[in-house]
Write an enzyme that holds these catalytic residues in place. Structure first.
Site, short mmCIF file in Angstrom:
data_model
loop_
_atom_site.label_atom_id
_atom_site.label_comp_id
_atom_site.label_asym_id
_atom_site.label_seq_id
_atom_site.Cartn_x
_atom_site.Cartn_y
_atom_site.Cartn_z
N HIS A 188 -8.79 20.67 4.11
CA HIS A 188 -8.34 21.62 3.23
C HIS A 188 -9.00 21.82 2.83
CE1 HIS A 188 -4.12 23.28 5.95
NE2 HIS A 188 -4.49 24.01 5.72
N GLU A 430 1.34 28.53 15.22
CA GLU A 430 0.76 27.23 14.65
C GLU A 430 1.13 26.06 14.96
OE1 GLU A 430 -0.31 27.16 10.17
OE2 GLU A 430 1.68 27.87 9.73
N ASP A 454 -2.90 24.03 12.95
CA ASP A 454 -2.45 23.37 13.11
C ASP A 454 -2.41 22.55 15.32
OD1 ASP A 454 -1.95 22.07 10.87
OD2 ASP A 454 -0.93 24.25 10.15
N CYS A 501 -7.08 33.31 13.33
CA CYS A 501 -7.83 32.99 11.51
C CYS A 501 -7.71 31.55 11.46
CB CYS A 501 -6.33 32.76 10.21
SG CYS A 501 -4.86 32.17 11.09
#
Ligand code: PEP
Ligand code: MG
Length: 543
Positions: A188, A430, A454, A501
């Site tokens: 992240h 995900e 993920d 996304c």
């Protein structure tokens, strides 16, 4: 010249001085001090420096993030004058005749232990503040305070690793580039650097250390390289490459204001991903048609207490209003794995990526979940909001989440608070479970958004945080492509729309494949919007 190669996360070439963030706990040795008065004077001087630093941090955080987060530094400033804390330090110096650093370190250990065993949540949270403050004081005592202050001005930020909250709290206007010794390109912290449009390289190895603080360096975020003390030839080559990149950017800029469609006329919704309110500026500057993923969990990582309904409402409203009627998809809190927070009392886990996280925490803590949903629904009155739930694995979870949504809607109605009755509800796909049963899940929601970061890690059993596994982390794996295609087909069969996304959406090599597979929406980092618009316009939707 030293050349360190890692993985490029965000393209761009910059030259500047390094500011190395040293997060390691300060080294403290026990030394006999024959003159306690000298040690006490050192403590007072260090406290004055620490006080000034905390005031500066308070002001900066107040301006960049807000009052709630800034308060942390106010609290620490008050702790500096806490009588019990100061008496404990003084006692060790005068009674035991030991050095100031040691006295502060022992006091910190004792206070940290005492506070962390308290029942009261607020007091327990203060144990981290005591540790933070004491480490600062020790750095001031042993003269390392200078290194921390040297971040003023534009710098290439280097560190062993950066946490997502450190990345999100950085003053973007002063950061030329980010380079870390470890870390993977889908962590992240890396994704946030990309969202902020800052050239970034991760995983250059442990040779990157504090010894380079202040050195001149060049960063090539495209190829993933940092050159420390670059030679003339390298600088000339980078300069030429930089010019090429600028030329390309100028060409791409011409796509601003155009609608996004394939060569044969199929409209694709091209949205952007954000981590916080401050990223909206880049979304608008790059002409995204909406926000496909607002990672709301960063609101939970800014402070030491849970963000209140008012704080959240203000953030969502700001984003929704700024987008002026364009769709804003907010993902409910996805805390877990590398996204850690001090405001939830979560137990350490062996395997946090597969642990107690995201929707699992929300469904078990209705009060926390409903606070977020209330803030979201109140903000929905100001534009076009959609909400999606992360880490879904079953239809039951969606139904329970929607039960909370219904409760919140009824409460707001009873209170006479306006909200949009037509907020779309979606889920992230995900987990492999969600992809495999996407035909069933499609009956429960208005849309899907595929989270390939993920989905890749769980499908391939590869930890996305582990830089050693970077070469095996293959988002083009046929298993993933098959899953994505299945999800798109199942969504369309149920009459709902489907977007992506995850970072795969920002990969220009995948645009053609995604369009032909039938994707309806692509959400990318703001800096990639125009590049992907160009790719889409070159693509034929029909096979
Ligand atoms: C994903 O998993 O692909 C995703 C978009 O969410 P995050 O990267 O925040 O886990
Ligand atoms: Mg995810």
């Amino acid at each position: 010249m030293i050349k360190l190669k890692g993985s490029g996360v965000c393209s761009g070439i910059v030259i500047g001085r390094i500011a190395y963030i040293d997060r390691s706990a300060p080294d403290v040795r026990m030394v006999r001090a024959d003159d306690p008065a000298v040690e006490m004077k050192r403590v007072e001087e260090a406290k004055a420096v620490a006080r000034a630093q905390l005031s500066e941090l308070y002001e900066k955080t107040l301006e960049d993030v807000g009052e709630e987060s800034a308060q942390i530094f106010n609290i620490q400033r008050m702790m500096l004058d806490d009588q019990d804390y100061n008496n404990a330090v003084k006692n060790i110096i005068t009674a035991d005749k030991l050095n100031a650093e040691y006295a502060v370190a022992v006091t910190a250990d004792n206070f940290e232990m005492m506070l962390s065993s308290m029942q009261d949540d607020y007091m327990r949270a203060r144990s981290a503040d005591v540790r933070d403050l004491s480490d600062r004081l020790i750095r001031c005592l042993n003269g390392k305070a200078q290194a921390e202050n040297s971040f003023s001005g534009e710098r290439i930020i280097c560190a062993f690793d950066l946490t997502p909250s450190e990345t999100v709290q950085m003053d973007k206007s002063n950061v030329l580039a980010m380079v870390t010794a470890v870390g993977s390109s889908v962590s992240h912290a890396a994704i946030l650097a990309k969202t902020m449009g800052i050239p970034a390289v991760v995983g250059v190895g442990r040779k990157l250390s504090s010894e380079y603080n202040g050195e001149l360096a060049a960063v090539d975020g495209t190829d993933g390289v940092i050159y420390i003390d670059p030679d003339e030839n390298t600088l000339a080559e980078l300069e030429a490459k930089h010019k090429e990149e600028l030329k390309h950017r100028e060409i791409v800029k011409k796509l601003k204001g155009r609608s996004t469609a394939t060569r044969d006329g199929r409209k694709i919704n091209l949205y952007a991903n954000i981590g916080g309110v401050s990223d909206v500026e880049a979304v608008i500057a790059n002409d995204a048609e909406g926000i496909g993923l607002f990672r709301s969990e960063f609101l939970y990582m800014e402070g030491k207490t849970l963000p209140s309904e008012e704080v959240q409402f203000a953030a969502y409203k700001k984003v929704i209003e700024a987008m002026d009627g364009k769709r804003v998809i907010v993902r409910t809190m996805d805390i877990g794995a590398d996204k850690k927070t001090d405001c939830l009392d979560l137990e350490p886990e062996e395997n946090p990526a597969m642990g107690y996280r995201a929707i699992r925490i929300c469904l078990n803590n209705g009060d926390i979940f409903k606070t977020q949903l209330r803030a979201l629904y109140r903000a929905s009155a100001y534009g076009k909001l959609a909400i999606m739930f992360p880490m879904i694995i079953s239809a039951g979870e969606i139904r329970t989440a929607k039960y909370f949504v219904d409760e919140v809607r009824s409460e707001l109605r009873a209170e006479g608070i306006p909200f949009d009755e037509n907020v779309e509800i979606g889920i992230m796909i995900e987990t492999p479970a969600a992809a495999v049963i996407s035909d069933i899940l499609a009956n429960e929601v208005d849309f899907f958004s595929i989270g390939t970061n993920d989905l890749t890690q769980y499908t391939l059993a590869i930890d996305r945080q582990n830089p050693v596994l970077e070469e095996f982390y293959d988002p083009y794996h046929p298993a993933l492509k098959r899953m994505i295609k299945t999800v798109i087909d199942n969504a369309h069969a149920a009459g709902i729309w489907v977007g992506i996304c995850g970072e795969l959406g920002s990969d220009p090599h995948m645009t053609d494949w995604l369009i032909k597979a039938g994707i309806d929406e692509i959400s990318v980092s703001p800096s990639m919007v125009l590049e992907i618009r160009g790719r889409i316009s070159e693509t034929e939707a029909s096979i």
